[in-house]
Scaffold this motif. Structure first.
Motif, mmCIF file in Angstrom:
data_model
loop_
_atom_site.group_PDB
_atom_site.id
_atom_site.type_symbol
_atom_site.label_atom_id
_atom_site.label_comp_id
_atom_site.label_asym_id
_atom_site.label_seq_id
_atom_site.Cartn_x
_atom_site.Cartn_y
_atom_site.Cartn_z
ATOM 1 N N THR A 148 50.719 35.988 28.024
ATOM 2 C CA THR A 148 50.796 35.562 29.425
ATOM 3 C C THR A 148 51.840 34.481 29.663
ATOM 4 O O THR A 148 52.209 34.231 30.816
ATOM 5 C CB THR A 148 49.450 35.013 29.911
ATOM 6 N N GLN A 191 49.854 33.562 38.074
ATOM 7 C CA GLN A 191 48.470 33.609 37.625
ATOM 8 C C GLN A 191 48.055 32.296 36.982
ATOM 9 O O GLN A 191 48.890 31.476 36.615
ATOM 10 C CB GLN A 191 48.218 34.789 36.682
ATOM 11 N N ARG A 218 51.274 42.964 44.935
ATOM 12 C CA ARG A 218 50.482 43.702 43.940
ATOM 13 C C ARG A 218 50.816 45.187 43.964
ATOM 14 O O ARG A 218 50.799 45.860 42.922
ATOM 15 C CB ARG A 218 48.994 43.451 44.183
ATOM 16 N N THR A 249 51.053 40.813 31.337
ATOM 17 C CA THR A 249 49.634 40.863 30.991
ATOM 18 C C THR A 249 48.870 39.957 31.943
ATOM 19 O O THR A 249 49.240 38.796 32.131
ATOM 20 C CB THR A 249 49.403 40.375 29.547
ATOM 21 N N VAL A 250 47.823 40.491 32.552
ATOM 22 C CA VAL A 250 46.975 39.694 33.430
ATOM 23 C C VAL A 250 45.809 39.158 32.607
ATOM 24 O O VAL A 250 45.053 39.925 32.005
ATOM 25 C CB VAL A 250 46.452 40.528 34.621
ATOM 26 N N ASN A 303 41.708 36.805 36.108
ATOM 27 C CA ASN A 303 42.785 36.384 37.006
ATOM 28 C C ASN A 303 43.112 37.438 38.057
ATOM 29 O O ASN A 303 43.137 38.636 37.756
ATOM 30 C CB ASN A 303 44.060 36.076 36.211
ATOM 31 N N ASP A 304 43.360 36.970 39.269
ATOM 32 C CA ASP A 304 43.972 37.773 40.315
ATOM 33 C C ASP A 304 45.425 37.315 40.426
ATOM 34 O O ASP A 304 45.708 36.244 40.975
ATOM 35 C CB ASP A 304 43.250 37.586 41.658
ATOM 36 N N HIS A 305 46.328 38.100 39.884
ATOM 37 C CA HIS A 305 47.750 37.762 39.782
ATOM 38 C C HIS A 305 48.411 37.975 41.143
ATOM 39 O O HIS A 305 48.151 38.974 41.812
ATOM 40 C CB HIS A 305 48.387 38.677 38.739
ATOM 41 N N TYR A 336 51.911 37.638 41.360
ATOM 42 C CA TYR A 336 53.251 38.109 41.032
ATOM 43 C C TYR A 336 54.343 37.396 41.820
ATOM 44 O O TYR A 336 55.125 38.013 42.529
ATOM 45 C CB TYR A 336 53.344 39.630 41.225
#
Length: 369
Positions: A109, A136, A255, A274-275, A279-281, A283
């Motif tokens: 990450t 993230q 997303r 990689t998330v 986590n709610d990424h 971006y």
């Protein structure tokens, strides 16, 4: 036309009427400094994060500087953070007279490896500064446990994580205070510099308001403690207020772009983001990895695609921070990543057609290596 990593020009074309109306409304109000628009944005941004207070400042670096001062970090203190970050994070720590102490990052990450933090704690450690990088969050539960165990304060750097969540908790609400940048490329960006600090602590908020306004509180020209001239501009605050209502839409669009990249590039040798668990990424950037990164970036220029690297030089390797005493090789994961990571175009207004252009060009370049 060259396709860049950032898309604020496309955003401007899409939202131009509202942005120009925001500018006009401020100019017509006659309140150009710390007026209604700043107060409105501060209230809305605090509410978005479920916190009581937001204090707007003039940029993201000052948000960290004033934020650290407001939570009691100063000369002689140590602040534990990472070298894989934008230099302003470290410059801010230096600006308050504290010493940055680095730990390495996770190889998947590129976020702070919390397992290394306790070994870095000394009697001078005052603050843990997680950088929620690329969109993230750092693994906060063990970090908070360490802070509680050692009596340390957590100050979050959220410059790249507007709206990101960690096990359902929004970035910026997991420490004593948190800093945000509203630089134009950010997930929530102004049309110039801007920043803010959010907190639930009324004492921290009071200090922040003094610090951003010369150290004055109730009466102009009466300095209670030395401060700064660091005020969020009314025009940017008005634009940010309007864009804040669209932030969740921006996140959904980012997303969707990430999902298309993941599907289209899954069968290539490119290492995709990689998330981390929980986590709610969001971006902020779509960071990929390849050992021939530099050849790929150069080859994509022939397709009018210009890419970015975040970050090619770890902070501890910069000559400006040589006095910290970290030799090359001190943080092998960070240093290895810096030689291979790069970002693909990522912004809400990136069209499917333009994204397909990137994907097709990247696949062609990979096939030619």
């Amino acid at each position: 036309m060259t396709l860049y990593v950032w898309g604020y020009l496309q955003e401007y074309e899409k939202e131009r009427d509202d942005i120009l109306d925001a500018v006009d409304s401020v100019f017509r109000s006659g309140q150009l400094v710390l007026g209604r628009s700043v107060r409105k944005f501060e209230a809305a941004f605090a509410e978005y994060h479920g916190l009581a207070h937001c204090v707007g400042v003039d940029n993201g670096t000052d948000a960290i500087v004033l934020g650290l001062q407001s939570v009691g970090v100063g000369p002689g203190d140590e602040v534990i953070t990472v070298s894989n970050t934008a230099a302003p994070t470290i410059l801010a720590i230096d600006s308050v007279g504290a010493t940055p102490v680095f730990v390495d990052v996770h190889p998947d990450t590129y976020l702070m490896d919390v397992a290394q933090v306790e070994a870095a704690i000394t009697e001078r450690t005052r603050c843990l500064l997680p950088v929620h990088l690329y969109g993230q969050c750092v693994d906060m539960a063990p970090l908070k446990a360490l802070a509680d165990k050692h009596g340390l304060v957590i100050f979050e750097d959220c410059a790249q994580a507007h709206g990101a969540r960690h096990h359902g908790t929004i970035a910026g609400s997991m420490g004593r205070a948190a800093a945000f940048s509203f630089y134009p490329t950010k997930v929530l960006g102004a049309y110039g510099d801007g920043g803010a600090v959010i907190t639930d602590d009324a004492e921290v908020e009071s200090r922040l308001r003094r610090l951003r306004y010369y150290g004055m509180k109730d009466q102009y020209y009466v300095v209670e403690t030395p401060g700064h001239n660091s005020r969020l501009d009314e025009v940017h605050a008005e634009i940010l207020s309007r864009k804040l209502t669209r932030l969740d839409g921006y996140l959904a669009d980012r997303r969707a772009v990430a999902d298309r990249y993941a599907e289209a590039l899954a069968d290539t040798e490119i290492v995709l983001p990689t998330v981390a668990p929980g986590n709610d990424h969001v971006y902020y950037v779509y960071v990929v990895r390849h050992p021939q990164r530099d050849r790929i970036i150069e080859a994509l220029k022939a397709y009018d695609i210009s890419l970015n690297i975040s970050y090619p030089w770890p902070v501890h390797t910069m000559t400006g921070f040589a006095h910290l005493g970290y030799p090359t090789g001190a943080f092998p994961v960070t240093e290895a990543a810096a030689k291979e990571i790069f970002s693909l175009p990522m912004y809400p207004s990136l069209s499917i057609q333009d994204q397909e252009k990137v994907i097709d060009a990247l696949r062609r370049v990979l096939a030619s290596l």
